[in-house]
Design a protein around this motif. Structure first.
Motif, PDB file in Angstrom:
ATOM      1  N   MET A   1      33.889  38.230  20.115  1.00 14.17           N
ATOM      2  CA  MET A   1      33.135  37.604  21.209  1.00 14.17           C
ATOM      3  C   MET A   1      31.658  37.992  21.132  1.00 14.17           C
ATOM      4  O   MET A   1      31.315  39.093  20.744  1.00 14.17           O
ATOM      5  CB  MET A   1      33.697  38.071  22.564  1.00 14.17           C
ATOM      6  N   LYS A   2      30.804  37.064  21.539  1.00 12.91           N
ATOM      7  CA  LYS A   2      29.368  37.330  21.568  1.00 12.91           C
ATOM      8  C   LYS A   2      29.026  38.109  22.843  1.00 12.91           C
ATOM      9  O   LYS A   2      29.800  38.149  23.800  1.00 12.91           O
ATOM     10  CB  LYS A   2      28.611  36.002  21.560  1.00 12.91           C
ATOM     11  N   ILE A   3      27.802  38.653  22.858  1.00 14.77           N
ATOM     12  CA  ILE A   3      27.413  39.566  23.934  1.00 14.77           C
ATOM     13  C   ILE A   3      27.499  38.909  25.318  1.00 14.77           C
ATOM     14  O   ILE A   3      27.907  39.530  26.298  1.00 14.77           O
ATOM     15  CB  ILE A   3      26.017  40.165  23.649  1.00 14.77           C
ATOM     16  N   GLU A   4      27.118  37.601  25.392  1.00 17.70           N
ATOM     17  CA  GLU A   4      27.146  36.902  26.695  1.00 17.70           C
ATOM     18  C   GLU A   4      28.569  36.859  27.253  1.00 17.70           C
ATOM     19  O   GLU A   4      28.796  37.061  28.442  1.00 17.70           O
ATOM     20  CB  GLU A   4      26.623  35.460  26.550  1.00 17.70           C
ATOM     21  N   THR A   5      29.519  36.585  26.361  1.00 12.24           N
ATOM     22  CA  THR A   5      30.923  36.510  26.777  1.00 12.24           C
ATOM     23  C   THR A   5      31.441  37.893  27.163  1.00 12.24           C
ATOM     24  O   THR A   5      32.166  38.044  28.153  1.00 12.24           O
ATOM     25  CB  THR A   5      31.772  35.901  25.633  1.00 12.24           C
ATOM     26  N   LYS A   6      31.052  38.898  26.376  1.00  8.19           N
ATOM     27  CA  LYS A   6      31.488  40.268  26.687  1.00  8.19           C
ATOM     28  C   LYS A   6      31.004  40.707  28.070  1.00  8.19           C
ATOM     29  O   LYS A   6      31.721  41.405  28.789  1.00  8.19           O
ATOM     30  CB  LYS A   6      30.952  41.246  25.642  1.00  8.19           C
ATOM     31  N   CYS A   7      29.779  40.311  28.433  1.00  4.68           N
ATOM     32  CA  CYS A   7      29.241  40.687  29.753  1.00  4.68           C
ATOM     33  C   CYS A   7      30.182  40.215  30.867  1.00  4.68           C
ATOM     34  O   CYS A   7      30.320  40.864  31.895  1.00  4.68           O
ATOM     35  CB  CYS A   7      27.856  40.075  29.974  1.00  4.68           C
ATOM     36  N   ILE A   8      30.796  39.068  30.664  1.00  3.33           N
ATOM     37  CA  ILE A   8      31.673  38.496  31.687  1.00  3.33           C
ATOM     38  C   ILE A   8      33.120  38.954  31.503  1.00  3.33           C
ATOM     39  O   ILE A   8      33.787  39.335  32.455  1.00  3.33           O
ATOM     40  CB  ILE A   8      31.670  36.949  31.618  1.00  3.33           C
ATOM     41  N   GLN A   9      33.610  38.888  30.253  1.00  9.55           N
ATOM     42  CA  GLN A   9      35.064  38.983  30.026  1.00  9.55           C
ATOM     43  C   GLN A   9      35.586  40.374  29.658  1.00  9.55           C
ATOM     44  O   GLN A   9      36.775  40.638  29.823  1.00  9.55           O
ATOM     45  CB  GLN A   9      35.469  37.992  28.923  1.00  9.55           C
ATOM     46  N   SER A  10      34.743  41.250  29.128  1.00  8.32           N
ATOM     47  CA  SER A  10      35.262  42.548  28.665  1.00  8.32           C
ATOM     48  C   SER A  10      35.644  43.440  29.839  1.00  8.32           C
ATOM     49  O   SER A  10      35.139  43.288  30.944  1.00  8.32           O
ATOM     50  CB  SER A  10      34.213  43.265  27.806  1.00  8.32           C
ATOM     51  N   GLY A  11      36.549  44.372  29.578  1.00  7.59           N
ATOM     52  CA  GLY A  11      36.942  45.338  30.600  1.00  7.59           C
ATOM     53  C   GLY A  11      38.186  44.912  31.342  1.00  7.59           C
ATOM     54  O   GLY A  11      39.282  44.988  30.810  1.00  7.59           O
ATOM     55  N   TYR A  12      38.018  44.413  32.545  1.00  4.10           N
ATOM     56  CA  TYR A  12      39.159  44.067  33.411  1.00  4.10           C
ATOM     57  C   TYR A  12      39.938  42.862  32.894  1.00  4.10           C
ATOM     58  O   TYR A  12      39.361  41.792  32.680  1.00  4.10           O
ATOM     59  CB  TYR A  12      38.640  43.789  34.819  1.00  4.10           C
ATOM     60  N   LYS A  13      41.246  43.059  32.705  1.00  8.25           N
ATOM     61  CA  LYS A  13      42.114  41.967  32.226  1.00  8.25           C
ATOM     62  C   LYS A  13      43.321  41.854  33.166  1.00  8.25           C
ATOM     63  O   LYS A  13      44.332  42.518  32.959  1.00  8.25           O
ATOM     64  CB  LYS A  13      42.617  42.277  30.817  1.00  8.25           C
TER      65      LYS A  13
ATOM     66  N   ALA B   1      44.719  40.313  41.136  1.00 15.21           N
ATOM     67  CA  ALA B   1      43.389  39.891  41.590  1.00 15.21           C
ATOM     68  C   ALA B   1      42.555  39.404  40.413  1.00 15.21           C
ATOM     69  O   ALA B   1      42.520  40.056  39.368  1.00 15.21           O
ATOM     70  CB  ALA B   1      42.679  41.051  42.280  1.00 15.21           C
ATOM     71  N   ARG B   2      41.858  38.276  40.564  1.00 16.88           N
ATOM     72  CA  ARG B   2      41.021  37.734  39.496  1.00 16.88           C
ATOM     73  C   ARG B   2      39.798  38.620  39.258  1.00 16.88           C
ATOM     74  O   ARG B   2      39.312  38.773  38.149  1.00 16.88           O
ATOM     75  CB  ARG B   2      40.575  36.292  39.844  1.00 16.88           C
ATOM     76  N   VAL B   3      39.274  39.171  40.371  1.00 17.63           N
ATOM     77  CA  VAL B   3      38.057  39.982  40.282  1.00 17.63           C
ATOM     78  C   VAL B   3      38.458  41.452  40.298  1.00 17.63           C
ATOM     79  O   VAL B   3      39.372  41.845  41.019  1.00 17.63           O
ATOM     80  CB  VAL B   3      37.118  39.648  41.460  1.00 17.63           C
ATOM     81  N   LEU B   4      37.777  42.256  39.510  1.00 20.45           N
ATOM     82  CA  LEU B   4      38.043  43.698  39.421  1.00 20.45           C
ATOM     83  C   LEU B   4      38.150  44.315  40.820  1.00 20.45           C
ATOM     84  O   LEU B   4      37.191  44.291  41.587  1.00 20.45           O
ATOM     85  CB  LEU B   4      36.912  44.378  38.646  1.00 20.45           C
ATOM     86  N   PRO B   5      39.339  44.831  41.178  1.00 20.73           N
ATOM     87  CA  PRO B   5      39.478  45.432  42.510  1.00 20.73           C
ATOM     88  C   PRO B   5      38.828  46.821  42.582  1.00 20.73           C
ATOM     89  O   PRO B   5      38.688  47.485  41.552  1.00 20.73           O
ATOM     90  CB  PRO B   5      41.000  45.570  42.693  1.00 20.73           C
ATOM     91  N   ILE B   6      38.470  47.229  43.793  1.00 18.54           N
ATOM     92  CA  ILE B   6      37.953  48.583  44.001  1.00 18.54           C
ATOM     93  C   ILE B   6      39.149  49.473  44.334  1.00 18.54           C
ATOM     94  O   ILE B   6      39.747  49.336  45.405  1.00 18.54           O
ATOM     95  CB  ILE B   6      36.941  48.622  45.152  1.00 18.54           C
ATOM     96  N   TYR B   7      39.514  50.347  43.412  1.00 14.64           N
ATOM     97  CA  TYR B   7      40.613  51.296  43.674  1.00 14.64           C
ATOM     98  C   TYR B   7      40.036  52.470  44.446  1.00 14.64           C
ATOM     99  O   TYR B   7      39.617  53.467  43.871  1.00 14.64           O
ATOM    100  CB  TYR B   7      41.253  51.739  42.359  1.00 14.64           C
ATOM    101  N   GLN B   8      39.994  52.300  45.767  1.00 15.84           N
ATOM    102  CA  GLN B   8      39.379  53.310  46.627  1.00 15.84           C
ATOM    103  C   GLN B   8      40.443  54.353  46.953  1.00 15.84           C
ATOM    104  O   GLN B   8      40.901  54.480  48.086  1.00 15.84           O
ATOM    105  CB  GLN B   8      38.817  52.638  47.879  1.00 15.84           C
TER     106      GLN B   8
END
Ligand SMILES: *Cc1c(COP(=O)(O)O)cnc(C)c1O
Length: 424
Positions: free
Chosen positions: A1-13, A19-26
């Motif tokens: 993946m290119k950097i622009e895609t990584k900014c959005i897609q990397s990390g949370y899967k 949840a679609r958006v990274l939850p806050i595990y408080q």
């Protein structure tokens, strides 16, 4: 993946139904069905969470994304950029060791090494980053354990010849640590040029909105701690972790696991999950913001260079900058958003100009979406005389502008009207 895609897609899967958006595990803590399972986590036998000081799912997702953006094997978020620098240095060096560091690094880094870490027995030699490699090489000693520099230094705006620094470090058997705060992985990825460890104050562009203090340490996985022979803490059993040998058990991730297992455990500079969530939102637009910051800063720098009320302009992206060749090599997509300049009329004119700015706010912070300005001589350095200021490289006339992502013409209009009021 290119950097622009990584900014959005990397990390949370997220998995199906999550949840679609990274939850806050408080949550500080995590529940287990058996004592044995938790025991395995404590022995570093299994991955998982048991206490948020050591790891948290929200922070972990952001660590994975930033490691991916920089091209590393792992990352560790910290509560601030200062803590990231501390963690990087102290994972490598101990009392009796020595560090070589560029003399144009951020003031907080300079103080940490020059004052505080000396009290802990870690010595430092500062070098001119623009000097010939042979000259810088003279600073290395038998007990030197790392070389440190900043891609674009805050606030000196010197540009680091990363390959020169990497070769120097490696020829002395030690890793190169690069503070990549001002460039961000969108403009430069120091690991591609030989850096071994990358650190950031995420409080700046990575967050990008000035809402959350934070830092990160990224491990390239490329430094061979065992082959160097200089790092027994990586290659002999760690009795505080049941005799684990980091290089044997964790291979290329030895550094980043040791940083977390020893220093995060004992020093506790952990980030808040809420801050990691905000940092993650910031990273999603990093690839859009950095080119705009750079474009706007270049336009502002060019405007200032052509105004005869301005004594000098320092922006590495200017064609006239002595760092332009290094910018072409390491920062081809932009030289980031910070510009410094001197106004004719010295301390008084600079103070008047700042007071007259309307769009640009007076703040000590840099590197967020909003244009802001600082006149060190009348704020952060106000106790110093003009002579003392000159000595530390911050002239009484110096104004530092952190150029935001507003419309460039509006930013320049604001500078124009402030100059009209400041210089009669
Ligand atoms: C701000 C800054 C730091 C320190 O980071 P904090 O998040 O303020 O602790 C370190 N390095 C650079 C280059 C910085 O600009």
């Amino acid at each position: 993946m290119k950097i622009e895609t990584k900014c959005i897609q990397s990390g949370y899967k997220p998995k199906s139904g999550e949840a679609r958006v990274l939850p806050i595990y408080q949550s500080t803590t995590y529940k287990y069905d058996s004592a044995e399972h938790m025991g395995k986590l404590f022995d570093l036998e299994e991955d998982g969470y048991f206490y948020t000081r050591l790891a948290n799912p929200t922070c972990g997702a952001v660590e994975e994304k930033i490691a991916d953006l920089e091209g590393g094997v792992g990352a560790m978020l910290t509560s601030s950029g200062q803590a990231a620098t501390l963690a990087a240095v102290m994972t490598i060096a101990r009392a009796g060791d020595h560090i070589v560091c560029s003399n144009s690094v951020y003031g907080g880094t300079f103080n940490l090494l020059d004052v505080t870490l000396k009290k802990f027995g870690i010595d430092v030699t500062f070098v001119d980053p623009d000097a010939e490699a042979a000259e810088i090489g003279k600073a290395f000693k038998d007990n030197t354990k790392a070389l440190l520099g900043e891609t674009i230094a805050n606030p000196a705006l010197t540009v680091l010849d990363i390959e020169k620094f990497a070769k120097l470090a490696h020829s002395h058997g030690v890793p190169l640590i690069v503070d990549n705060t001002f460039a961000t992985p969108v403009l430069c990825r120091p690991i591609e040029f030989g850096a071994d460890i990358v650190i950031h104050s995420t409080s700046k562009y990575l967050d990008g909105h000035a809402v959350a203090l934070g830092g990160v340490v990224v491990d390239s996985g490329n430094f061979d701690w065992a082959a160097s022979g200089k790092f027994p803490e990586f290659t002999v059993p760690d009795e505080s972790y049941h005799g684990v040998v980091y290089t044997e058990k964790f291979g290329r991730a030895a550094f980043i696991v040791k940083a977390r297992a020893q220093l995060m455990r004992d020093m506790g500079f952990a980030p808040a999950p809420m801050n990691a969530f905000l940092l993650n939102l910031g990273t999603e637009t990093l690839h859009l913001r950095m080119p705009r910051h750079s474009e706007n800063a270049l336009k502002v720098a060019e405007f200032l260079e052509n105004d005869d009320r301005i004594a000098w302009v320092n922006y590495p992206g200017l064609a006239s900058s002595k760092y332009k060749p290094l910018v072409d090599k390491y920062l081809p997509n932009g030289a980031s958003g910070v510009v410094s300049f001197g106004i004719k009329g010295g301390r008084e004119a600079a103070g008047r100009m700042l007071d007259a700015m309307e769009l640009a706010a007076i703040v000590t912070h840099v590197a967020d979406a909003r244009t802001c300005a600082l006149h060190p001589a009348s704020t952060t350095h106000r106790q110093m005389t003009d002579e003392q200021l000159e000595e530390c490289g911050v002239g009484a006339d110096l104004i530092r502008l952190s150029v935001g992502i507003e419309n460039a013409e509006d930013i320049i209009e604001d500078i124009k009207q402030a100059l009209d009021k400041a210089v009669k």
